[in-house]
Design a protein around this motif. Sequence first.
Motif, PDB file in Angstrom:
ATOM      1  N   ARG A  70      13.085  49.078  33.902  1.00  0.00           N
ATOM      2  CA  ARG A  70      12.449  47.792  33.599  1.00  0.00           C
ATOM      3  C   ARG A  70      11.095  47.978  32.943  1.00  0.00           C
ATOM      4  O   ARG A  70      10.627  47.106  32.202  1.00  0.00           O
ATOM      5  N   LEU A  71      10.466  49.119  33.213  1.00  0.00           N
ATOM      6  CA  LEU A  71       9.174  49.427  32.590  1.00  0.00           C
ATOM      7  C   LEU A  71       9.328  50.029  31.193  1.00  0.00           C
ATOM      8  O   LEU A  71       8.338  50.355  30.544  1.00  0.00           O
ATOM      9  N   GLY A  72      10.566  50.203  30.751  1.00  0.00           N
ATOM     10  CA  GLY A  72      10.809  50.629  29.378  1.00  0.00           C
ATOM     11  C   GLY A  72      11.263  52.053  29.178  1.00  0.00           C
ATOM     12  O   GLY A  72      11.461  52.487  28.035  1.00  0.00           O
ATOM     13  N   ALA A  73      11.431  52.814  30.259  1.00  0.00           N
ATOM     14  CA  ALA A  73      11.833  54.216  30.130  1.00  0.00           C
ATOM     15  C   ALA A  73      13.325  54.363  29.883  1.00  0.00           C
ATOM     16  O   ALA A  73      14.127  53.519  30.285  1.00  0.00           O
ATOM     17  N   THR A  74      13.685  55.471  29.249  1.00  0.00           N
ATOM     18  CA  THR A  74      15.074  55.928  29.237  1.00  0.00           C
ATOM     19  C   THR A  74      15.255  56.730  30.518  1.00  0.00           C
ATOM     20  O   THR A  74      14.512  57.675  30.761  1.00  0.00           O
TER      21      THR A  74
END
Length: 277
Positions: A70-74
């Motif tokens: 949700r924080l944008g990481a893969t």
Amino acid sequence: MSAQHAAEIHTGSRFSFGENWSRFLELLDDRRICQAERSLCDMLKVENLNGKRFIDVGSGSGLFSLAARRLGATVHSFDYDPKSVACTRELKNRYFPSDPHWQINEGSVLDDKFISELGNFDVVYSWGVLHHTGNMLKALNNTSSLVSEDGKLFIAIYNNQGRASKIWLQIKKAYNQLPSGFRWLVLWPAMIRLWGPTTIRDLVLRRPFHTWRHYSEESLRGMSPWRDVVDWVGGLPFETATPEQIFYFYSEKGFALKEMKTCAGGHGCNEFVFQRM
């Protein structure tokens, strides 16, 4: 691997963490997820994880894998416990179905071949896991190999309390070796030991069971107090380390300590964020 895991549980040498986590998922809500996101950002000193490769070593419920995604990481998640893998997949199906940027596997951090095939990551996360592998030093070493150049390693390891830790180890062994119908004989006395002083304090302060009722609001992993007690009492394998031991272990491998939170000498986890230099 699943057969080996099942055999370890059958012989009482391993606790079924995944079964505990599966019950936790019934309580998971947006507040707990946001709390997990904030804790990641606070310790890593970031606002988001956009463009970062994040691996969750021992994903458990999958909560922090979800938070990282949700924080944008893969995200790449793996766990040794098949039920924990199932929990993580359940969370992915709830929030990121068919997402190619979140991979989930069953695997062991002690498996050199498996670890060598994973590659390197900007953030390597393992909260309260490596001391449950049965070979903590190897787990600490293998986890460090996953960190990319300038990458960060965020781990939490049980604090070594000396004699008290040895007593807890015997309690954990007794719990796991009992038939499930008799484990309350160990669990209830342990719960009284863990929660008795806090409960008495709340009564004296005229706020009965306040800490118990609000526990999940402060719990880093969002666990209910009961699930946390079961997880602690049952948690085998069980190893510990002092903050100094963890610091020196990673400093000798070229890591610099960036953040640390201790449990003030208690029986909980000390948290560390290291950066590969």
